[in-house]
Design a protein around this motif. Structure first.
Motif, PDB file in Angstrom:
ATOM      1  N   MET A 189      41.017  59.133  37.014  1.00  0.00           N
ATOM      2  CA  MET A 189      40.791  57.879  37.726  1.00  0.00           C
ATOM      3  C   MET A 189      40.871  56.686  36.784  1.00  0.00           C
ATOM      4  N   SER A 190      40.532  56.927  35.529  1.00  0.00           N
ATOM      5  CA  SER A 190      40.586  55.820  34.569  1.00  0.00           C
ATOM      6  C   SER A 190      42.009  55.318  34.387  1.00  0.00           C
ATOM      7  N   LEU A 191      43.007  56.207  34.495  1.00  0.00           N
ATOM      8  CA  LEU A 191      44.400  55.771  34.418  1.00  0.00           C
ATOM      9  C   LEU A 191      44.755  54.876  35.598  1.00  0.00           C
ATOM     10  N   PHE A 192      44.261  55.219  36.786  1.00  0.00           N
ATOM     11  CA  PHE A 192      44.481  54.429  38.001  1.00  0.00           C
ATOM     12  C   PHE A 192      43.831  53.058  37.882  1.00  0.00           C
ATOM     13  N   GLN A 193      42.745  52.980  37.126  1.00  0.00           N
ATOM     14  CA  GLN A 193      41.973  51.740  37.008  1.00  0.00           C
ATOM     15  C   GLN A 193      42.380  50.878  35.821  1.00  0.00           C
ATOM     16  N   THR A 194      43.218  51.401  34.946  1.00  0.00           N
ATOM     17  CA  THR A 194      43.599  50.680  33.730  1.00  0.00           C
ATOM     18  C   THR A 194      44.996  50.106  33.884  1.00  0.00           C
ATOM     19  N   PHE A 195      45.105  48.785  33.781  1.00  0.00           N
ATOM     20  CA  PHE A 195      46.387  48.117  33.973  1.00  0.00           C
ATOM     21  C   PHE A 195      46.923  47.591  32.647  1.00  0.00           C
ATOM     22  N   LEU A 196      48.241  47.454  32.595  1.00  0.00           N
ATOM     23  CA  LEU A 196      48.895  46.857  31.442  1.00  0.00           C
ATOM     24  C   LEU A 196      49.048  45.361  31.733  1.00  0.00           C
ATOM     25  N   ALA A 197      48.238  44.540  31.074  1.00  0.00           N
ATOM     26  CA  ALA A 197      48.247  43.092  31.317  1.00  0.00           C
ATOM     27  C   ALA A 197      47.851  42.373  30.037  1.00  0.00           C
ATOM     28  N   ASN A 198      48.247  41.113  29.947  1.00  0.00           N
ATOM     29  CA  ASN A 198      47.974  40.328  28.745  1.00  0.00           C
ATOM     30  C   ASN A 198      46.582  39.703  28.745  1.00  0.00           C
ATOM     31  N   THR A 199      46.068  39.376  29.937  1.00  0.00           N
ATOM     32  CA  THR A 199      44.775  38.695  30.038  1.00  0.00           C
ATOM     33  C   THR A 199      43.939  39.323  31.142  1.00  0.00           C
ATOM     34  N   ASP A 200      42.627  39.068  31.093  1.00  0.00           N
ATOM     35  CA  ASP A 200      41.742  39.538  32.161  1.00  0.00           C
ATOM     36  C   ASP A 200      42.102  38.888  33.490  1.00  0.00           C
ATOM     37  N   GLN A 201      42.506  37.633  33.457  1.00  0.00           N
ATOM     38  CA  GLN A 201      42.882  36.928  34.678  1.00  0.00           C
ATOM     39  C   GLN A 201      44.103  37.583  35.317  1.00  0.00           C
ATOM     40  N   GLN A 202      45.075  37.949  34.498  1.00  0.00           N
ATOM     41  CA  GLN A 202      46.269  38.626  35.006  1.00  0.00           C
ATOM     42  C   GLN A 202      45.901  40.001  35.558  1.00  0.00           C
ATOM     43  N   ARG A 203      44.992  40.674  34.875  1.00  0.00           N
ATOM     44  CA  ARG A 203      44.572  42.011  35.302  1.00  0.00           C
ATOM     45  C   ARG A 203      43.920  41.971  36.687  1.00  0.00           C
ATOM     46  N   GLU A 204      43.213  40.908  36.987  1.00  0.00           N
ATOM     47  CA  GLU A 204      42.538  40.781  38.274  1.00  0.00           C
ATOM     48  C   GLU A 204      43.511  40.691  39.445  1.00  0.00           C
ATOM     49  N   THR A 205      44.757  40.311  39.175  1.00  0.00           N
ATOM     50  CA  THR A 205      45.739  40.167  40.252  1.00  0.00           C
ATOM     51  C   THR A 205      46.434  41.474  40.582  1.00  0.00           C
ATOM     52  N   LEU A 206      46.141  42.558  39.843  1.00  0.00           N
ATOM     53  CA  LEU A 206      46.922  43.785  39.954  1.00  0.00           C
ATOM     54  C   LEU A 206      46.223  44.866  40.776  1.00  0.00           C
ATOM     55  N   SER A 207      47.049  45.688  41.422  1.00  0.00           N
ATOM     56  CA  SER A 207      46.570  46.888  42.095  1.00  0.00           C
ATOM     57  C   SER A 207      47.676  47.938  41.979  1.00  0.00           C
ATOM     58  N   ASN A 208      47.587  49.006  42.787  1.00  0.00           N
ATOM     59  CA  ASN A 208      48.545  50.104  42.696  1.00  0.00           C
ATOM     60  C   ASN A 208      49.244  50.353  44.026  1.00  0.00           C
ATOM     61  N   ALA A 209      50.554  50.533  43.966  1.00  0.00           N
ATOM     62  CA  ALA A 209      51.336  50.979  45.118  1.00  0.00           C
ATOM     63  C   ALA A 209      51.597  52.471  44.949  1.00  0.00           C
TER      64      ALA A 209
END
Length: 359
Positions: free
Chosen positions: A1-21
């Motif tokens: 589940m940690s892989l599903f929850q971990t995104f590749l992003a430059n900033t925390d703000q960018q990370r907040e915009t992401l989810s999974n398809a």
């Protein structure tokens, strides 16, 4: 589940915009009927028939059978509903909440995944994305998701027909209105469809800009965006990606309510333009194919990605490849997971679905 929850992003703000398809699950036309169309399809007693929706996935023909939910209204009368645009937004919000630490869960022995959440947190998430719902609207949407079933039918190379059937949310637990008013943080639990669990298990999901999807006004624009995330993996401003009107109509089922082809094409044009205005597309080239009496027979759209979408897809490719290198599949231990895995694998094997090779 940690892989599903971990995104590749430059900033925390960018990370907040992401989810999974989720591959396959997000290609199924499972929210194709509007409330207005449902009203015209109901019997005087409030019943809806099982809806049969053919579509293609990876050049293979499949059929989705959608079993409506029977939900009690404010007047006490039970009425049938198919999951539609509202339920689609709720599901995406639940999946987004599952990417938060301590919220999402994945249980391999029982082959289930889902999210623990408060109704207040879910309402706030939807409100932040521009989709405010009242308490009763949200609960009704969750009821429809947990009571509606979807069956995916496929034929294998040997001609044998297999199927997998489950409700959209395979389990739902919560509190009543009185308890909610007493404690807005009271926990609910939603268990995702097994195809979402399979995607988490086999790392066939892709990160994408969830905020852009939730900002789409047109449901068709959301469907198109999911298809681009899953299929247009090498998105760029140089290399075009072709999609035909006939293919979109067949696989989305969102254009079936239009009586005239030109009206359906106009709706599709608007959806493409919306994605361009939201920063997903750089250009859209439209080529109409006309037949007798100059009637539109089909339309080819050649789209090119905007810079932001191209960068997002590159990050999604890298993140998925890294995750697939890291994940280790343990040997099967049997248990209660085996039943659904076998049923689901009938469809998966018919489609030759397996862990994608690292690109």
């Amino acid at each position: 589940m940690s892989l599903f929850q971990t995104f590749l992003a430059n900033t925390d703000q960018q990370r907040e915009t992401l989810s999974n398809a989720c591959d396959l699950w997000d290609c199924i036309p499972r929210y194709a009927v509007s409330r207005a169309r449902m009203n015209s399809m109901r019997t005087p007693e409030g019943f809806l028939e099982v809806l049969e929706v053919p579509f293609h996935y990876r050049q293979r023909q499949l059929t989705a059978l959608i079993y409506p939910a029977r939900v009690r209204g404010a007047d006490g009368r039970r009425v049938s509903y198919y999951p539609s645009a509202r339920e689609e937004l709720i599901e995406h919000a639940l999946r987004k909440l599952a990417t938060e630490q301590q919220a999402g869960f994945f249980d391999r022995p029982d082959y289930r995944s889902g999210v623990r959440f408060s109704l207040y947190r879910l309402r706030r998430e939807l409100e932040q994305q521009g989709h405010s719902l009242r308490y009763d609207e949200l609960v009704e949407g969750l009821d429809i998701l947990s009571l509606s079933a979807i069956e995916i039918v496929a034929k294998g190379a040997d001609g044998e027909e297999g199927f997998a059937r489950a409700t959209y949310l395979t389990a739902l637990a919560g509190v009543n209105r009185t308890d909610y008013e007493a404690d807005r943080e009271a926990r609910w639990l939603a268990q995702f469809h097994p195809l979402v669990t399979r995607s988490i298990d086999e790392v066939t999901y892709r990160q994408f800009n969830y905020q852009r999807l939730m900002n789409c006004d047109a449901q068709l624009a959301r469907w198109l965006l999911c298809q681009l995330v899953i299929k247009y993996t090498q998105a760029s401003m140089i290399d075009g990606f072709d999609m035909r009107f006939s293919t979109i109509k067949r696989d989305s089922a969102l254009l079936n309510g239009y009586g005239r082809v030109r009206d359906a094409v106009a709706a599709l044009d608007e959806a493409w333009e919306e994605l361009k205005s939201l920063g997903a597309l750089h250009s859209i080239d439209k080529k109409e194919h006309r037949g007798g009496r100059n009637k539109i027979e089909d339309v080819t759209y050649t789209i090119k990605a905007a810079r932001d979408f191209s960068a997002e897809q590159k990050a999604a490719n890298r993140r998925r490849n890294d995750a697939q290198r890291d994940v280790v599949q343990p040997p099967s231990t049997g248990g209660s997971s085996v039943g659904w895995q076998r049923a689901g694998n009938v469809v998966a094997n018919a489609l030759h679905l397996s862990r994608p090779q690292v690109e």
